[in-house]
Design a protein around this motif. Structure first.
Motif, PDB file in Angstrom:
ATOM      1  N   CYS A 234      -0.723  -6.424  -1.379  1.00  0.00           N
ATOM      2  CA  CYS A 234       0.799  -6.165  -1.370  1.00  0.00           C
ATOM      3  C   CYS A 234       1.225  -6.863  -0.033  1.00  0.00           C
ATOM      4  O   CYS A 234       3.024  -6.627   0.208  1.00  0.00           O
ATOM      5  CB  CYS A 234       1.103  -4.548  -0.746  1.00  0.00           C
ATOM      6  SG  CYS A 234      -0.130  -4.298   0.743  1.00  0.00           S
ATOM      7  N   SER A 235       0.526  -7.654   0.985  1.00  0.00           N
ATOM      8  CA  SER A 235       1.494  -8.344   1.595  1.00  0.00           C
ATOM      9  C   SER A 235       0.905  -9.144   2.010  1.00  0.00           C
ATOM     10  O   SER A 235      -0.622  -9.577   1.452  1.00  0.00           O
ATOM     11  CB  SER A 235       2.155  -7.805   2.545  1.00  0.00           C
ATOM     12  OG  SER A 235       0.793  -7.390   3.594  1.00  0.00           O
ATOM     13  N   GLU A 236       1.529 -11.022   2.077  1.00  0.00           N
ATOM     14  CA  GLU A 236       0.918 -12.265   2.464  1.00  0.00           C
ATOM     15  C   GLU A 236       1.946 -12.642   3.512  1.00  0.00           C
ATOM     16  O   GLU A 236       2.933 -12.921   3.458  1.00  0.00           O
ATOM     17  CB  GLU A 236       1.159 -12.984   0.385  1.00  0.00           C
ATOM     18  CG  GLU A 236       1.053 -14.583   1.106  1.00  0.00           C
ATOM     19  CD  GLU A 236       1.013 -14.853   0.065  1.00  0.00           C
ATOM     20  OE1 GLU A 236       1.446 -14.157  -0.459  1.00  0.00           O
ATOM     21  OE2 GLU A 236       1.335 -16.421  -0.107  1.00  0.00           O
TER      22      GLU A 236
ATOM     23  N   SER B 146      -1.471   0.539   1.128  1.00  0.00           N
ATOM     24  CA  SER B 146      -2.219  -0.486   1.102  1.00  0.00           C
ATOM     25  C   SER B 146      -3.064   0.536  -0.026  1.00  0.00           C
ATOM     26  O   SER B 146      -3.668   0.025  -0.753  1.00  0.00           O
ATOM     27  CB  SER B 146      -2.334  -1.471   1.902  1.00  0.00           C
ATOM     28  OG  SER B 146      -3.263  -1.036   2.757  1.00  0.00           O
TER      29      SER B 146
ATOM     30  N   SER C 187      -0.818   1.283   7.511  1.00  0.00           N
ATOM     31  CA  SER C 187      -0.848   0.297   5.555  1.00  0.00           C
ATOM     32  C   SER C 187      -1.402   0.891   5.220  1.00  0.00           C
ATOM     33  O   SER C 187      -2.203   0.677   4.326  1.00  0.00           O
ATOM     34  CB  SER C 187      -1.428  -1.192   6.411  1.00  0.00           C
ATOM     35  OG  SER C 187      -2.442  -1.009   6.418  1.00  0.00           O
TER      36      SER C 187
END
Ligand code: SF4
Length: 156
Positions: free
Chosen positions: A12-14, A46, A43
């Motif tokens: 969900c994030s990078e 996530s 988080s």
């Protein structure tokens, strides 16, 4: 599951980060589907297993090519719950000449995963004890190549 029948991790994030792995320039992925359920998790969004997008080897390859010469490490924040998919990505990162790190809320992980990691952070989030920047933390950040505990590198 992808159209080819392969189970991939989803993220969900990078981000490219400098503090999560001491001394390394790291491409970090937050993997969706954590089931540890820490109270106060930063988080929670996530947690749903099907959320986020697939993290395929070809996507990782594309990102590593874009950052060629900049990165020294790839970090997976979770993903140990899909060991085959994680192993595939760890091997891919290593074959590109990069170090590897896993952040897990568990205390131990399977040997096959450990063997493909350079760094490992273990332990759930316990608000009263704090994270790696706290002297009272329950969490451990280890350089698996030397066995050295690196928590001191995170202290404020
Ligand atoms: S292990 Fe990490 S992501 Fe999972 S619930 Fe705990 S703090 Fe959240």
């Amino acid at each position: 599951m992808s159209e080819h029948g392969q189970n991939y991790l989803r993220y969900c994030s990078e981000a490219v980060v400098w503090q999560e792995v001491p001394g390394e320039t790291t491409l970090a992925f937050t993997i969706t589907g954590c089931q540890v359920g820490c109270k106060g998790c930063h988080s929670v969004d996530s947690w749903p297993a099907g959320s986020g997008v697939e993290l395929t080897p070809s996507y990782l390859q594309q990102r590593l090519e874009q950052y060629r010469g900049l990165l020294t490490c790839v970090l997976f924040m979770g993903g140990e719950w899909q060991p085959q998919a994680l192993l595939q990505l760890l091997e891919f990162a290593r074959s590109a000449g990069l170090k590897t790190c896993l952040y897990t809320g568990l205390e131990t992980i399977p040997l096959a995963i450990r063997q493909r990691l350079d760094y490992l952070k273990t332990g759930p989030w316990i608000a009263a004890r704090g994270g790696l920047s706290s002297e009272t933390t329950n969490q451990r950040f280890v350089d698996l190549r030397s066995g050295e505990l690196l928590n001191v590198r995170f202290l404020n």
